[in-house]
Enzyme design. Structure first.
Site, mmCIF file in Angstrom:
data_model
loop_
_atom_site.group_PDB
_atom_site.id
_atom_site.type_symbol
_atom_site.label_atom_id
_atom_site.label_comp_id
_atom_site.label_asym_id
_atom_site.label_seq_id
_atom_site.Cartn_x
_atom_site.Cartn_y
_atom_site.Cartn_z
ATOM 1 N N ASP A 1 0.794 -1.224 0.000
ATOM 2 C CA ASP A 1 0.000 0.000 0.000
ATOM 3 C C ASP A 1 0.828 1.277 0.000
ATOM 4 O OD1 ASP A 1 -1.948 -1.859 0.220
ATOM 5 O OD2 ASP A 1 -2.829 -1.112 2.079
ATOM 6 N N GLU B 1 -3.939 -0.797 -3.727
ATOM 7 C CA GLU B 1 -3.939 -0.938 -2.272
ATOM 8 C C GLU B 1 -4.837 -2.111 -1.887
ATOM 9 O OE1 GLU B 1 -4.635 2.752 -0.266
ATOM 10 O OE2 GLU B 1 -3.318 3.879 -1.603
ATOM 11 N N ARG C 1 5.679 -12.429 -2.653
ATOM 12 C CA ARG C 1 6.121 -13.766 -3.083
ATOM 13 C C ARG C 1 7.124 -13.660 -4.229
ATOM 14 N NH1 ARG C 1 0.301 -15.058 -2.541
ATOM 15 N NH2 ARG C 1 0.013 -16.237 -0.622
ATOM 16 N N HIS D 1 -24.940 -24.036 -18.878
ATOM 17 C CA HIS D 1 -26.310 -23.539 -19.045
ATOM 18 C C HIS D 1 -27.198 -24.051 -17.916
ATOM 19 C CE1 HIS D 1 -29.642 -21.968 -21.395
ATOM 20 N NE2 HIS D 1 -30.319 -23.094 -21.122
#
Length: 228
Positions: free
Chosen positions: A24, A31, A41, A163
């Site tokens: 952030d 953010e 990571r 569907h």
């Protein structure tokens, strides 16, 4: 920057190479907790995983507005796409009521869903996908995977619909462009998995040439060994 955010490059590096920032506090414009986790990571992969190329791509992050009805989107808006790709941009869009409201006799009182695909070029690569309507917050995650993998409109057309769901309208747009037939182009559309071997000459010829060259070199090497 002027708003107090930390400016970073595509690898989360600040103007001081040894100092990195993510989440952030940065000027990336996202953010969101999952974005910060994903960036962290990738950073861990670079620092400790031996993957210096690993980074988070910020241009195809799915987002949701949890309003009523919710709004889901991934990729570029139509205007943003046109500012980048110009006249190469194409758009498919539909607004319709889901079959869950089929028993309602008043069409004006059926809850509507708006679907929009933004695609680019002759291959019609999807660069933006937008949904406004019930359950769009759930639908967008799966579609985001396809968009991040570089899916084309043809890939969507080649996929069998579920569907009756609103999600199937994203691959058929009311039947006007799905199920292998694109009416405006007035010709059948071959699904990707049915492409013949010769459909990609630039790819196959290059590999055939390389294979032939390697075979020739191996043959010459074998002949010299036999001569000795």
């Amino acid at each position: 920057d002027a708003k107090g955010y930390v400016v970073v490059d595509e690898f989360e590096r600040t103007n001081v190479p040894s100092i990195l920032a993510l989440g952030d506090c940065t000027a990336t414009g996202w953010e969101l907790t999952p974005v910060a986790l994903s960036a962290a990571r990738r950073l861990s992969d670079r620092l400790f995983g031996g993957a210096p190329w690993s980074r988070l791509s910020y241009d195809k992050i799915p987002t949701v507005v949890f309003s009523h009805p919710p709004i889901g989107q991934v990729g570029l808006t139509e205007d943003a796409a046109r500012s980048v790709y110009g006249d190469a941009v194409g758009v498919d869009a539909i607004t319709a009521g889901g079959m869950v409201y089929a028993m309602n006799p008043d069409p004006d009182k059926k809850v509507k869903t708006t679907l929009k695909l933004v695609h680019v070029g002759e291959r019609r690569t999807i660069v933006g996908l937008h949904i406004l309507g019930p359950f769009s917050d759930e639908m967008i995650q799966g579609f985001a995977v396809a968009v991040n993998m570089g899916a084309t409109v043809r890939d969507f057309h080649a996929t069998v619909g579920l569907h009756p769901t609103m999600a199937e309208e994203m691959i058929s747009f009311g039947g006007g462009k799905g199920w292998g037939l694109d009416k405006p182009r007035a010709k059948p559309e071959r699904p990707p998995y049915a492409d013949p071997f010769y459909a990609k000459p630039a790819y196959t010829l290059a590999h055939l040439s390389l294979a032939a060259g390697l075979a020739g070199l191996l043959g010459l090497f074998a002949a010299r060994l036999a001569a000795k």
